[in-house]
Write a protein that holds these residues in place. Structure first.
Motif, mmCIF file in Angstrom:
data_model
loop_
_atom_site.group_PDB
_atom_site.id
_atom_site.type_symbol
_atom_site.label_atom_id
_atom_site.label_comp_id
_atom_site.label_asym_id
_atom_site.label_seq_id
_atom_site.Cartn_x
_atom_site.Cartn_y
_atom_site.Cartn_z
ATOM 1 N N ALA A 124 -56.282 66.774 28.760
ATOM 2 C CA ALA A 124 -56.231 67.471 29.241
ATOM 3 C C ALA A 124 -56.608 68.567 27.642
ATOM 4 O O ALA A 124 -55.828 68.479 27.381
ATOM 5 N N ILE A 125 -57.409 69.701 28.218
ATOM 6 C CA ILE A 125 -57.823 70.895 26.736
ATOM 7 C C ILE A 125 -57.273 71.802 27.710
ATOM 8 O O ILE A 125 -57.911 72.396 28.962
ATOM 9 N N ARG A 126 -56.381 72.454 27.012
ATOM 10 C CA ARG A 126 -55.106 73.414 27.981
ATOM 11 C C ARG A 126 -54.978 74.826 27.404
ATOM 12 O O ARG A 126 -55.143 74.931 25.740
ATOM 13 N N MET A 127 -55.722 76.054 27.985
ATOM 14 C CA MET A 127 -55.395 77.286 26.919
ATOM 15 C C MET A 127 -53.960 78.018 26.427
ATOM 16 O O MET A 127 -54.443 78.579 26.523
ATOM 17 N N ALA A 128 -53.033 77.449 26.882
ATOM 18 C CA ALA A 128 -51.501 77.243 26.901
ATOM 19 C C ALA A 128 -50.774 76.704 25.957
ATOM 20 O O ALA A 128 -51.123 75.083 26.504
ATOM 21 N N ASP A 133 -41.894 67.809 28.735
ATOM 22 C CA ASP A 133 -41.938 67.245 27.452
ATOM 23 C C ASP A 133 -42.036 65.257 27.803
ATOM 24 O O ASP A 133 -42.350 65.048 26.946
ATOM 25 N N GLN A 134 -43.184 64.678 28.828
ATOM 26 C CA GLN A 134 -43.544 63.600 29.021
ATOM 27 C C GLN A 134 -45.049 63.597 28.807
ATOM 28 O O GLN A 134 -45.044 62.480 28.816
ATOM 29 N N LEU A 135 -45.315 65.272 28.363
ATOM 30 C CA LEU A 135 -47.102 64.925 27.496
ATOM 31 C C LEU A 135 -46.842 64.893 26.216
ATOM 32 O O LEU A 135 -45.817 65.542 25.047
ATOM 33 N N VAL A 136 -48.132 64.418 25.497
ATOM 34 C CA VAL A 136 -48.485 64.251 24.105
ATOM 35 C C VAL A 136 -48.848 65.349 23.410
ATOM 36 O O VAL A 136 -50.291 65.629 24.510
ATOM 37 N N ALA A 137 -49.140 66.461 22.999
ATOM 38 C CA ALA A 137 -49.825 67.180 22.856
ATOM 39 C C ALA A 137 -50.313 67.749 21.195
ATOM 40 O O ALA A 137 -49.322 67.618 19.953
ATOM 41 N N ARG A 138 -51.794 68.050 21.370
ATOM 42 C CA ARG A 138 -51.676 68.924 19.458
ATOM 43 C C ARG A 138 -52.824 69.600 19.912
ATOM 44 O O ARG A 138 -53.349 69.787 20.730
ATOM 45 N N ARG A 139 -52.115 70.930 19.012
ATOM 46 C CA ARG A 139 -52.616 72.315 19.149
ATOM 47 C C ARG A 139 -54.285 72.580 17.343
ATOM 48 O O ARG A 139 -53.577 71.541 16.718
ATOM 49 N N VAL A 140 -54.549 72.175 18.216
ATOM 50 C CA VAL A 140 -56.094 72.832 17.362
ATOM 51 C C VAL A 140 -56.716 73.485 17.057
ATOM 52 O O VAL A 140 -57.141 73.710 15.958
ATOM 53 N N GLY A 141 -56.151 75.284 17.657
ATOM 54 C CA GLY A 141 -55.730 76.310 16.716
ATOM 55 C C GLY A 141 -56.327 77.466 17.821
ATOM 56 O O GLY A 141 -55.901 76.870 19.519
ATOM 57 N N VAL A 172 -54.790 70.090 22.901
ATOM 58 C CA VAL A 172 -55.925 68.602 24.291
ATOM 59 C C VAL A 172 -54.297 67.964 24.163
ATOM 60 O O VAL A 172 -52.931 67.478 23.456
ATOM 61 N N THR A 173 -53.904 67.434 25.519
ATOM 62 C CA THR A 173 -52.963 67.149 26.061
ATOM 63 C C THR A 173 -53.108 65.114 26.342
ATOM 64 O O THR A 173 -53.923 65.532 27.333
ATOM 65 N N MET A 174 -51.637 64.959 26.772
ATOM 66 C CA MET A 174 -52.282 63.834 27.610
ATOM 67 C C MET A 174 -50.529 63.039 27.638
ATOM 68 O O MET A 174 -49.832 64.126 27.499
ATOM 69 N N HIS A 175 -50.306 61.976 29.211
ATOM 70 C CA HIS A 175 -49.561 61.983 29.302
ATOM 71 C C HIS A 175 -48.498 60.917 28.018
ATOM 72 O O HIS A 175 -49.358 60.022 27.717
ATOM 73 N N GLU A 176 -47.631 60.701 27.736
ATOM 74 C CA GLU A 176 -47.026 59.739 27.346
ATOM 75 C C GLU A 176 -46.993 58.136 27.655
ATOM 76 O O GLU A 176 -47.055 57.391 26.347
ATOM 77 N N ASP A 177 -47.002 57.946 28.795
ATOM 78 C CA ASP A 177 -47.403 56.921 28.424
ATOM 79 C C ASP A 177 -48.631 56.486 28.470
ATOM 80 O O ASP A 177 -49.102 54.730 28.409
ATOM 81 N N LEU A 178 -49.281 57.010 28.284
ATOM 82 C CA LEU A 178 -51.182 56.831 27.566
ATOM 83 C C LEU A 178 -51.636 56.660 25.990
ATOM 84 O O LEU A 178 -52.741 56.491 26.073
ATOM 85 N N ARG A 179 -50.559 57.241 25.467
ATOM 86 C CA ARG A 179 -50.529 57.109 23.969
ATOM 87 C C ARG A 179 -50.501 55.765 23.515
ATOM 88 O O ARG A 179 -51.829 55.729 22.409
ATOM 89 N N THR A 225 -60.461 59.129 23.183
ATOM 90 C CA THR A 225 -60.627 60.266 23.913
ATOM 91 C C THR A 225 -60.477 61.088 23.287
ATOM 92 O O THR A 225 -60.323 62.565 22.669
ATOM 93 N N PHE A 226 -58.380 62.113 23.363
ATOM 94 C CA PHE A 226 -57.587 62.059 22.651
ATOM 95 C C PHE A 226 -58.120 62.795 21.624
ATOM 96 O O PHE A 226 -58.189 64.076 21.600
ATOM 97 N N ASP A 227 -58.205 62.087 20.402
ATOM 98 C CA ASP A 227 -58.753 62.113 18.751
ATOM 99 C C ASP A 227 -60.064 62.389 18.842
ATOM 100 O O ASP A 227 -60.195 63.625 17.770
#
Length: 296
Positions: free
Chosen positions: A133-137, A142-150, A255-262, A270-272
């Protein structure tokens, strides 16, 4: 049971699950027989849950979450980048940024199937409504892997043709003389924006739509002055940013995804790819000098 609870009817549950209505009815009847309980009663408005069904609901939701986790983990294994990845993002990002990302992914990984969910509503990654997911917040789970892109900056924009016909506002107060494009329904976001910038109070807005894509199209067509992403404005030679010092709204983007999908190859690539594309998009928002001072 959960689908019937959520939809309020067998037909609604069948539509959501992609199954025949009689099949759903048989499943519900079999569950009631196994439990020795009545789960639903019929009414003119549909199926009403009994107290027993409402009491069982959180346990059924926990089972659903566990099943989704099993599916995610199983899909994370296998050779190569293949299978389905489901991406959710806003309509504007989905239309203006995602096509190039999807094209590049499909060119490099032909066995990858991409599903796009374009919505401003937040899809639940924990319930497997989407993989990435692409999120604006900032994500809170806690179960999500997230990367802030700016931060994607929003600014006031207008078409050069519109400014040639109506002039360029020199201040926010001068917006009262112009056609403004903004939202229709008074959501919390819209109310907060109108409090900060009273020029966009509903009574002062001449063109209203809750579609961000429609607002962008109206600005591009010269229908008035509206708010759009600065990066998109800089991609369009006919758009001019107005009053950047007086109006700027940054949207923190993740950009986020569930940690199980790491460790899932399809989700990882796709995440990258999304991180790389959105970082370039964010950078474009600050890459060109403002043109409003030279547009007259």
């Amino acid at each position: 049971m959960l689908a019937v609870l959520r939809e309020g009817s067998l037909s609604g549950a069948a539509r959501v699950l992609g199954m025949a209505q009689p099949t759903i009815g048989r499943h519900v009847a079999a569950l009631e027989a196994a439990l020795g309980l009545a789960l639903f009663t019929r009414s003119q408005s549909g199926l009403l849950p009994t107290e027993a069904a409402l009491a069982l609901r959180p346990h059924a939701q926990a089972m659903e979450s566990t099943a989704a986790t099993l599916q995610r983990v199983a899909a994370s294994y296998g050779d190569g980048v293949r299978g389905v990845v489901r991406v959710t993002c806003s309509e504007v990002i989905g239309i203006e940024v995602m096509p190039a990302v999807v094209a590049a992914l499909r060119e490099r990984y032909p066995d990858l199937t991409v599903e796009l969910v374009l919505s401003n509503a937040v899809q639940d990654l924990l319930q497997r409504e989407a993989d990435v997911a692409i999120r604006m917040a900032r994500p809170s789970q806690d179960q999500l892997v997230a990367r802030r892109v700016g931060s994607i900056e929003l600014g006031l924009h207008a078409n050069t043709d519109y400014l040639a016909r109506h002039g360029t506002p020199a201040s926010l107060d001068e917006l009262a003389k112009h056609t403004l494009i903004f939202y229709d329904r008074p959501t919390p976001f819209v109310r907060a924006g109108a409090r900060q910038w009273p020029q966009f109070a509903r009574a002062r807005v001449a063109v209203r739509t809750d579609s961000d894509v429609a607002q962008l199209a109206l600005i591009r067509a010269g229908a008035g002055i509206g708010i759009c992403q600065v990066a998109l404005g800089r991609r369009a030679p006919s758009l001019v940013r107005l009053l950047p010092e007086a109006f700027s709204l940054p949207l923190e983007t993740w950009v986020t995804m569930h940690e199980d999908l790491r460790d899932s190859p399809r989700c990882r690539v796709t995440f990258d790819a999304l991180v790389e594309a959105l970082m370039a998009h964010v950078a474009l928002g600050g890459a060109r000098a403002d043109l409003s001072k030279t547009s007259e």
